[in-house]
Design an enzyme around this catalytic site. Sequence first.
Site, PDB file in Angstrom:
ATOM      1  N   GLY A  13      -6.866  50.473 -69.810  1.00 28.71           N
ATOM      2  CA  GLY A  13      -6.637  51.310 -68.629  1.00 28.71           C
ATOM      3  C   GLY A  13      -7.652  52.414 -68.396  1.00 28.71           C
ATOM      4  CG  ASN A  15     -11.949  50.435 -64.479  1.00 26.17           C
ATOM      5  OD1 ASN A  15     -12.836  50.936 -63.807  1.00 26.17           O
ATOM      6  ND2 ASN A  15     -12.175  49.508 -65.399  1.00 26.17           N
ATOM      7  CG  MET A  92      -7.184  40.975 -68.409  1.00 25.27           C
ATOM      8  SD  MET A  92      -8.848  41.001 -67.684  1.00 25.27           S
ATOM      9  CE  MET A  92      -9.603  42.313 -68.644  1.00 25.27           C
ATOM     10  CB  ILE A  94      -5.986  34.199 -61.500  1.00 18.25           C
ATOM     11  CG1 ILE A  94      -7.257  34.536 -62.278  1.00 18.25           C
ATOM     12  CG2 ILE A  94      -6.328  33.733 -60.085  1.00 18.25           C
ATOM     13  CD1 ILE A  94      -8.135  33.336 -62.595  1.00 18.25           C
ATOM     14  CG  LEU A  95      -1.373  38.006 -59.306  1.00 15.60           C
ATOM     15  CD1 LEU A  95      -1.074  39.339 -58.640  1.00 15.60           C
ATOM     16  CD2 LEU A  95      -0.193  37.538 -60.142  1.00 15.60           C
ATOM     17  CG  HIS A 111     -16.029  40.668 -61.908  1.00 16.16           C
ATOM     18  ND1 HIS A 111     -15.168  39.942 -62.693  1.00 16.16           N
ATOM     19  CD2 HIS A 111     -17.279  40.194 -62.159  1.00 16.16           C
ATOM     20  CE1 HIS A 111     -15.866  39.052 -63.389  1.00 16.16           C
ATOM     21  NE2 HIS A 111     -17.143  39.190 -63.082  1.00 16.16           N
TER      22      HIS A 111
END
Length: 208
Positions: A13, A15, A92, A94-95, A111
């Site tokens: 975390g 970011n 992490m 991908i939805l 990214h």
Amino acid sequence: MYKRIVVLVSGGGTNLQALIDAEKCGKLGNGKITCVIASKADAYALTRAQENGIKTRTLIRKDYEDISSYSCAMRDLLLEEKADLIVYAGFMTILDENVCDAFQYKMINVHPALIPSFCGKGYYGLHVHEEALQKGVKVSGATVHFVTAECDAGPIILQKAVEVMEDDTPEALQKRIMEQAEWKILPKAVQLFCDDRITVKNNKTYIK
Ligand code: GAR
């Protein structure tokens, strides 16, 4: 009325911390972080949120059979939180289109490379930097882009280049890219969004 920012996390975390710090300095424009959702129960990002009085929720990926059911549950949570902007900050998973279509051009991701290099499925975290060093690129960096159902392929909002050193390890390169690029361009992109300064046309963004 301010824009409600929901931040999705999976790990340390840093970011998220950059976003929290930016908000404290009045640098998120019209935005306010209202909730942090983690895909892992032990994500340290949850502690950072709690220490700053931000509501936390968890939606554990392992509790769901497949990505489609996980995505539907995430969509419902985001609707419940009345999210105006969703930020993937080291998220992490991908939805799928169940989320991406419901929040088109309202989700952004950071990214750790200059897209379209070193991106797509399998390129996350340290792997990205391992590949960049393996290839011998002299410059890498970070990209903030809108999230679409295709991994790392949505319209690019901001990018920043960072020099690669000859003796870099993946960890050293990751740290430099975070410090020099990610922690700067992610809060900046959030500010631009919250101040309604980003428009999208033909899969490209334009900043007012
Ligand atoms: C960051 O470098 C972020 O760009 C990357 O994971 C790290 C998370 O760090 N994200 C991805 O690779 C997504 N594809 P953080 O949890 O300390 O922010």
